[in-house]
Design a protein around this motif. Structure first.
Motif, PDB file in Angstrom:
ATOM      1  N   GLU A  87       0.858  -1.179   0.000  1.00  0.00           N
ATOM      2  CA  GLU A  87       0.000   0.000   0.000  1.00  0.00           C
ATOM      3  C   GLU A  87       0.898   1.234   0.000  1.00  0.00           C
ATOM      4  O   GLU A  87       1.362   1.687   1.035  1.00  0.00           O
ATOM      5  N   ILE A  88       1.144   1.783  -1.179  1.00  0.00           N
ATOM      6  CA  ILE A  88       2.044   2.922  -1.323  1.00  0.00           C
ATOM      7  C   ILE A  88       1.319   4.232  -1.045  1.00  0.00           C
ATOM      8  O   ILE A  88       1.884   5.170  -0.507  1.00  0.00           O
ATOM      9  N   VAL A  89       0.053   4.317  -1.434  1.00  0.00           N
ATOM     10  CA  VAL A  89      -0.797   5.457  -1.065  1.00  0.00           C
ATOM     11  C   VAL A  89      -1.949   4.901  -0.249  1.00  0.00           C
ATOM     12  O   VAL A  89      -2.265   3.718  -0.350  1.00  0.00           O
ATOM     13  N   PHE A 109      -2.058   0.065  -4.398  1.00  0.00           N
ATOM     14  CA  PHE A 109      -1.113  -1.000  -4.049  1.00  0.00           C
ATOM     15  C   PHE A 109      -0.215  -1.296  -5.253  1.00  0.00           C
ATOM     16  O   PHE A 109      -0.712  -1.565  -6.340  1.00  0.00           O
ATOM     17  N   ASN A 110       1.085  -1.246  -5.034  1.00  0.00           N
ATOM     18  CA  ASN A 110       2.054  -1.527  -6.091  1.00  0.00           C
ATOM     19  C   ASN A 110       2.751  -2.861  -5.831  1.00  0.00           C
ATOM     20  O   ASN A 110       2.962  -3.236  -4.672  1.00  0.00           O
ATOM     21  N   VAL A 111       3.135  -3.522  -6.905  1.00  0.00           N
ATOM     22  CA  VAL A 111       3.949  -4.737  -6.773  1.00  0.00           C
ATOM     23  C   VAL A 111       5.348  -4.295  -6.373  1.00  0.00           C
ATOM     24  O   VAL A 111       5.988  -3.520  -7.083  1.00  0.00           O
ATOM     25  N   ILE A 112       5.820  -4.781  -5.219  1.00  0.00           N
ATOM     26  CA  ILE A 112       7.202  -4.486  -4.834  1.00  0.00           C
ATOM     27  C   ILE A 112       8.060  -5.753  -4.856  1.00  0.00           C
ATOM     28  O   ILE A 112       9.267  -5.677  -4.674  1.00  0.00           O
ATOM     29  N   VAL A 134       0.171  -6.002   1.691  1.00  0.00           N
ATOM     30  CA  VAL A 134       0.970  -5.449   2.780  1.00  0.00           C
ATOM     31  C   VAL A 134       0.574  -3.987   2.979  1.00  0.00           C
ATOM     32  O   VAL A 134       0.819  -3.147   2.109  1.00  0.00           O
ATOM     33  N   ARG A 135      -0.054  -3.729   4.083  1.00  0.00           N
ATOM     34  CA  ARG A 135      -0.482  -2.373   4.422  1.00  0.00           C
ATOM     35  C   ARG A 135       0.717  -1.503   4.802  1.00  0.00           C
ATOM     36  O   ARG A 135       1.774  -2.006   5.176  1.00  0.00           O
ATOM     37  N   MET A 136       0.523  -0.196   4.747  1.00  0.00           N
ATOM     38  CA  MET A 136       1.592   0.739   5.059  1.00  0.00           C
ATOM     39  C   MET A 136       2.226   0.429   6.414  1.00  0.00           C
ATOM     40  O   MET A 136       3.449   0.406   6.553  1.00  0.00           O
ATOM     41  N   GLU A 137       1.404   0.178   7.414  1.00  0.00           N
ATOM     42  CA  GLU A 137       1.931  -0.084   8.755  1.00  0.00           C
ATOM     43  C   GLU A 137       2.824  -1.318   8.777  1.00  0.00           C
ATOM     44  O   GLU A 137       3.701  -1.438   9.631  1.00  0.00           O
ATOM     45  N   TYR A 153       4.845  12.346   1.603  1.00  0.00           N
ATOM     46  CA  TYR A 153       4.028  11.839   0.498  1.00  0.00           C
ATOM     47  C   TYR A 153       2.736  11.218   1.023  1.00  0.00           C
ATOM     48  O   TYR A 153       1.636  11.542   0.576  1.00  0.00           O
ATOM     49  N   TRP A 154       2.855  10.290   1.971  1.00  0.00           N
ATOM     50  CA  TRP A 154       1.702   9.592   2.535  1.00  0.00           C
ATOM     51  C   TRP A 154       0.710  10.580   3.130  1.00  0.00           C
ATOM     52  O   TRP A 154      -0.480  10.557   2.831  1.00  0.00           O
ATOM     53  N   ASN A 155       1.219  11.462   3.996  1.00  0.00           N
ATOM     54  CA  ASN A 155       0.341  12.411   4.676  1.00  0.00           C
ATOM     55  C   ASN A 155      -0.343  13.363   3.700  1.00  0.00           C
ATOM     56  O   ASN A 155      -1.471  13.790   3.950  1.00  0.00           O
TER      57      ASN A 155
END
Length: 159
Positions: A87-89, A109-112, A134-137, A153-155
């Motif tokens: 979860e990138i954003v 969600f991006n493929v990492i 996978v969530r940001m946390e 960026y997130w905020n």
């Protein structure tokens, strides 16, 4: 619906850092770098913490068309290993974006981890692959570069 302020990050809240060691696999998503080796180990040892879904190969493969991948490595990719979607954003669906598609890419969600697997599955005509969500946390402790910029960026994506 989650409240945006509940997921706000601060530059001082970073607890764990999994710095890169020699031989660690990493993924660079713009200016953000993730330690894939340590994240994969964590997921393996804590599977119950992660949602696993099926993703449409064609949806994610289209995002990778411009990337040059080592075709020898693509040929050896293990399609039984789930992809990792991060979860990138903030999840656009959970945060009330109107008319958002249900697919995870549209949701932020991006493929990492798993680009070679996606390419192989696409070449072999496989329609879906498993993926860990996978969530940001969950991914923040594995970010090894760009954390302060990521906080901004997130905020900025929270309303």
């Amino acid at each position: 619906m989650e409240k945006y302020r509940d997921r706000r990050l601060s530059k001082s809240q970073r607890l764990n850092e999994y710095n890169l060691k020699s031989g660690d696999e990493y993924y660079q998503n713009g200016i953000f770098v993730f330690n894939i080796t340590r994240l994969t180990e964590y997921i393996k040892n804590n599977k119950e913490e992660f949602e696993i879904i099926e993703v449409k190969v064609k949806d994610y493969q289209s995002m990778d068309k411009g990337k040059s991948l080592n075709q020898e490595y693509v040929a050896t990719a293990d399609l039984t290993r789930p992809l990792i979607l991060a979860e990138i954003v903030p999840d656009r669906l959970k945060h009330g974006y109107p008319d958002i598609s249900l697919d995870y890419y549209s949701r932020g969600f991006n493929v990492i981890d798993g680009h070679h697997r996606l390419a192989k599955a696409y070449q072999e005509g496989i329609e879906t692959l498993s993926a860990y969500v996978v969530r940001m946390e969950q991914h923040i402790p594995f970010m090894v570069k760009g954390y302060d910029k990521y906080v901004e960026y997130w905020n900025s994506k929270l309303v």
